[in-house]
Write a protein that holds these residues in place. Sequence first.
Motif, PDB file in Angstrom:
ATOM      1  N   GLY A 134       0.658  -1.494   0.018  1.00  0.00           N
ATOM      2  CA  GLY A 134       0.117   0.021  -0.300  1.00  0.00           C
ATOM      3  C   GLY A 134       0.868   1.282  -0.239  1.00  0.00           C
ATOM      4  O   GLY A 134       0.296   2.107  -0.624  1.00  0.00           O
ATOM      5  N   LYS A 138       1.310   4.134  -3.240  1.00  0.00           N
ATOM      6  CA  LYS A 138       0.657   5.984  -2.445  1.00  0.00           C
ATOM      7  C   LYS A 138       2.733   6.094  -2.727  1.00  0.00           C
ATOM      8  O   LYS A 138       2.898   7.030  -4.144  1.00  0.00           O
ATOM      9  CB  LYS A 138       0.719   6.005  -1.053  1.00  0.00           C
ATOM     10  CG  LYS A 138       0.783   7.328  -0.692  1.00  0.00           C
ATOM     11  CD  LYS A 138       0.709   7.384   0.412  1.00  0.00           C
ATOM     12  CE  LYS A 138       0.527   9.165   0.909  1.00  0.00           C
ATOM     13  NZ  LYS A 138       0.290   8.928   2.153  1.00  0.00           N
ATOM     14  N   THR A 324      -5.256   4.954  -6.071  1.00  0.00           N
ATOM     15  CA  THR A 324      -4.405   4.440  -5.404  1.00  0.00           C
ATOM     16  C   THR A 324      -5.528   3.425  -4.229  1.00  0.00           C
ATOM     17  O   THR A 324      -5.489   2.407  -3.563  1.00  0.00           O
ATOM     18  CB  THR A 324      -3.214   5.140  -4.661  1.00  0.00           C
ATOM     19  OG1 THR A 324      -2.272   4.910  -5.585  1.00  0.00           O
ATOM     20  CG2 THR A 324      -2.643   3.326  -3.778  1.00  0.00           C
ATOM     21  N   ALA A 325      -5.978   4.301  -4.034  1.00  0.00           N
ATOM     22  CA  ALA A 325      -6.987   4.090  -2.411  1.00  0.00           C
ATOM     23  C   ALA A 325      -8.539   3.020  -3.089  1.00  0.00           C
ATOM     24  O   ALA A 325      -8.602   2.461  -2.378  1.00  0.00           O
ATOM     25  CB  ALA A 325      -7.528   5.484  -2.471  1.00  0.00           C
ATOM     26  N   LEU A 326      -8.878   3.191  -4.297  1.00  0.00           N
ATOM     27  CA  LEU A 326      -9.603   1.988  -4.374  1.00  0.00           C
ATOM     28  C   LEU A 326      -9.195   1.331  -4.901  1.00  0.00           C
ATOM     29  O   LEU A 326      -9.998  -0.311  -3.877  1.00  0.00           O
ATOM     30  CB  LEU A 326     -10.120   2.680  -5.915  1.00  0.00           C
ATOM     31  CG  LEU A 326     -10.525   3.520  -5.980  1.00  0.00           C
ATOM     32  CD1 LEU A 326     -11.410   4.390  -7.223  1.00  0.00           C
ATOM     33  CD2 LEU A 326     -12.783   3.590  -5.303  1.00  0.00           C
ATOM     34  N   ARG A 328      -6.697  -0.606  -2.665  1.00  0.00           N
ATOM     35  CA  ARG A 328      -6.542  -0.560  -1.502  1.00  0.00           C
ATOM     36  C   ARG A 328      -7.290  -0.798  -0.464  1.00  0.00           C
ATOM     37  O   ARG A 328      -7.802  -1.745  -0.026  1.00  0.00           O
ATOM     38  CB  ARG A 328      -5.640   0.837  -0.800  1.00  0.00           C
ATOM     39  CG  ARG A 328      -4.283   1.116  -1.147  1.00  0.00           C
ATOM     40  CD  ARG A 328      -2.859  -0.336  -0.846  1.00  0.00           C
ATOM     41  NE  ARG A 328      -3.154  -0.652   0.642  1.00  0.00           N
ATOM     42  CZ  ARG A 328      -3.117  -1.937   1.566  1.00  0.00           C
ATOM     43  NH1 ARG A 328      -2.680  -2.147   0.152  1.00  0.00           N
ATOM     44  NH2 ARG A 328      -3.132  -1.903   2.514  1.00  0.00           N
ATOM     45  N   ARG A 329      -9.057  -0.829  -1.366  1.00  0.00           N
ATOM     46  CA  ARG A 329     -10.258  -0.728  -1.069  1.00  0.00           C
ATOM     47  C   ARG A 329     -10.508  -2.245  -1.531  1.00  0.00           C
ATOM     48  O   ARG A 329     -11.796  -2.659  -0.838  1.00  0.00           O
ATOM     49  CB  ARG A 329     -10.848   0.138  -0.730  1.00  0.00           C
ATOM     50  CG  ARG A 329     -10.565   1.260  -0.085  1.00  0.00           C
ATOM     51  CD  ARG A 329     -11.942   2.517   0.376  1.00  0.00           C
ATOM     52  NE  ARG A 329     -11.222   3.270   1.056  1.00  0.00           N
ATOM     53  CZ  ARG A 329     -12.288   4.503   1.353  1.00  0.00           C
ATOM     54  NH1 ARG A 329     -13.900   4.389   1.029  1.00  0.00           N
ATOM     55  NH2 ARG A 329     -11.765   5.736   2.211  1.00  0.00           N
ATOM     56  N   GLY A 330      -9.837  -3.214  -2.195  1.00  0.00           N
ATOM     57  CA  GLY A 330     -10.604  -3.699  -3.121  1.00  0.00           C
ATOM     58  C   GLY A 330     -10.532  -4.374  -4.610  1.00  0.00           C
ATOM     59  O   GLY A 330     -11.248  -5.192  -4.578  1.00  0.00           O
ATOM     60  N   LEU A 331     -11.215  -3.032  -4.876  1.00  0.00           N
ATOM     61  CA  LEU A 331     -11.126  -2.973  -6.018  1.00  0.00           C
ATOM     62  C   LEU A 331     -10.758  -3.856  -6.857  1.00  0.00           C
ATOM     63  O   LEU A 331      -8.583  -3.716  -7.007  1.00  0.00           O
ATOM     64  CB  LEU A 331     -11.623  -1.167  -6.282  1.00  0.00           C
ATOM     65  CG  LEU A 331     -12.183  -1.585  -7.960  1.00  0.00           C
ATOM     66  CD1 LEU A 331     -13.113  -2.124  -7.905  1.00  0.00           C
ATOM     67  CD2 LEU A 331     -12.241  -0.330  -8.224  1.00  0.00           C
ATOM     68  N   ARG A 333      -7.342  -3.941  -9.706  1.00  0.00           N
ATOM     69  CA  ARG A 333      -6.137  -3.115 -10.378  1.00  0.00           C
ATOM     70  C   ARG A 333      -6.784  -3.879 -11.843  1.00  0.00           C
ATOM     71  O   ARG A 333      -6.841  -1.871 -12.703  1.00  0.00           O
ATOM     72  CB  ARG A 333      -5.261  -3.838 -10.025  1.00  0.00           C
ATOM     73  CG  ARG A 333      -3.994  -2.426 -10.887  1.00  0.00           C
ATOM     74  CD  ARG A 333      -2.257  -2.580 -10.798  1.00  0.00           C
ATOM     75  NE  ARG A 333      -2.275  -4.124  -8.858  1.00  0.00           N
ATOM     76  CZ  ARG A 333      -1.733  -2.799  -8.061  1.00  0.00           C
ATOM     77  NH1 ARG A 333      -1.252  -1.782  -8.249  1.00  0.00           N
ATOM     78  NH2 ARG A 333      -1.156  -3.138  -7.516  1.00  0.00           N
TER      79      ARG A 333
END
Length: 513
Positions: A134, A138, A324-326, A328-331, A333
């Motif tokens: 993560g 970033k 990147t946040a998306l 990290r939230r499980g979406l 890549r």
Amino acid sequence: MQTNSRATRREWTALAVLMLPLLLVSMDVSVLYFAIPQITADLRPSGTQQLWIFDVYAFVLAGLLMTMGALGDRVGRRRLLLSGATAFGAASLVAAYADSAETLIAARAVLGIGGATLMPSTLALVRTMFRDAGQRAKAIGMWQGVMVAGIALGSVMSGVLVEHFWWGSLFLVNLPAMVLLLVLAPLLIPESRDPRPGRFDLLSVPLSMAAVLPLVWGLKEMPAEGIRLPYVASVAAGLLFAALFVRRQRTAASPMIPPGLFRGRGRTFGTAVSLHLVSSLAMMGSAYFTTQYLQSVLGRSALEAALWALLPSVPIGFAAPLATALVRRGLDRAHVVAVGFALSACGYGLLALTGTDSLWLVLAAAGALACGAVVIGAQLTDLALGTAPAEKAGTASSLLETGQEFGGALGMALLGSIGNAVYRDAIPASAPPEARETLGGALAAARHLPGRAADTLTATAREAFTSGMHTAALTGAVLLLMAAGVAAKALRGVAVRTAKTPDEPAESSLSGV
């Protein structure tokens, strides 16, 4: 040595230090845009020398990226970074006070060598400093944003400095940043290298340069000069040496580019590099048209055009962190990258709707393209570096950046040639010969015609250029949508390495000071 996978304040501070050379190297690609008239008046270069002053930096940079990336893995990425910073600073000083065209060309070539060491070194060090997936994503998003912003800032800084100082000031601004890097890097950045690098394959160096340089030169010249024999021969020669280079990597005992990077798990690395190339193709292909549109179609001055071109860069700062946040939230890549390609395709769709007085539409198109490119670049860079072994971080970084250079040259060659073909067909046969070649040639010819004839030629040329841009934009949109489909399928469910995995050997020579 970092004892856990999470980066601390020291690593984030080190990242800020690494941004200094990255920003300057990317700015130097465009920093001479407004300085050429002053340089010409002062140094009186020939036409050929003027072209080399402008182009030698990018050519040397592209030709040496793979060599320097592999060298950094062997001698140490921080050591190579510091060596490159020293060369970059010294060459900047020589360039600032150059008293002849030959001296400036030589200094720009050394700047290219320095840049070729700095770019893969900075990205490889990000890979080794940030082991948590993560945090690394970033950091790479920030790296990507700074690189894109640097290219846009370079032209603006060129205009501002040249307006208030002499042209050598463009190079002197490099010195404080390089001195700061030389002081802080040994204190903050740990050394890293491949623990088992093998011998350095010297034959791969000339082979790689013989492959890259003719290809980049031929592809960059075709849009402006047309598909002529020298450029076709140059591309053919580059492809021949590229085939020899690939064969050497497959047969050498210690190749510069290990074939294993593209096998097994490395197939994801190859996919990421290829998709990144397509994104660069689209971005540079669009820039070929938008920069001319702002100046030659809308009639803005060079500095006005550069300032307007900064506006689409504003949302870049939000695009990569959001993507990147998306993730990290499980979406997946794959979906994020596909959306990035779709967003860039929408940018091309907007370009296809423009008229000859569509400033805001062009800026919106450029913004969509830039945001899409940053999302794609950040995610694919993170994916490529996360799937490549950490001990090959320099080699992996250099391949990504070489692919980016190829993509940019190919974008200008492919889309530029399409646009120019449409332009030439739309210009009447009765127009002056130079008007049939380029929009700039038409505007120059119009200045020597009487009022009504000049207005007619100017309007016709601007319409023709816009029509060519429409056709190129539709072609670019189709390529990007195809890439979106490939990304959605090929990258589905792919994960990256985190701190340490069973198939990743522990890094050696990681030490502070």
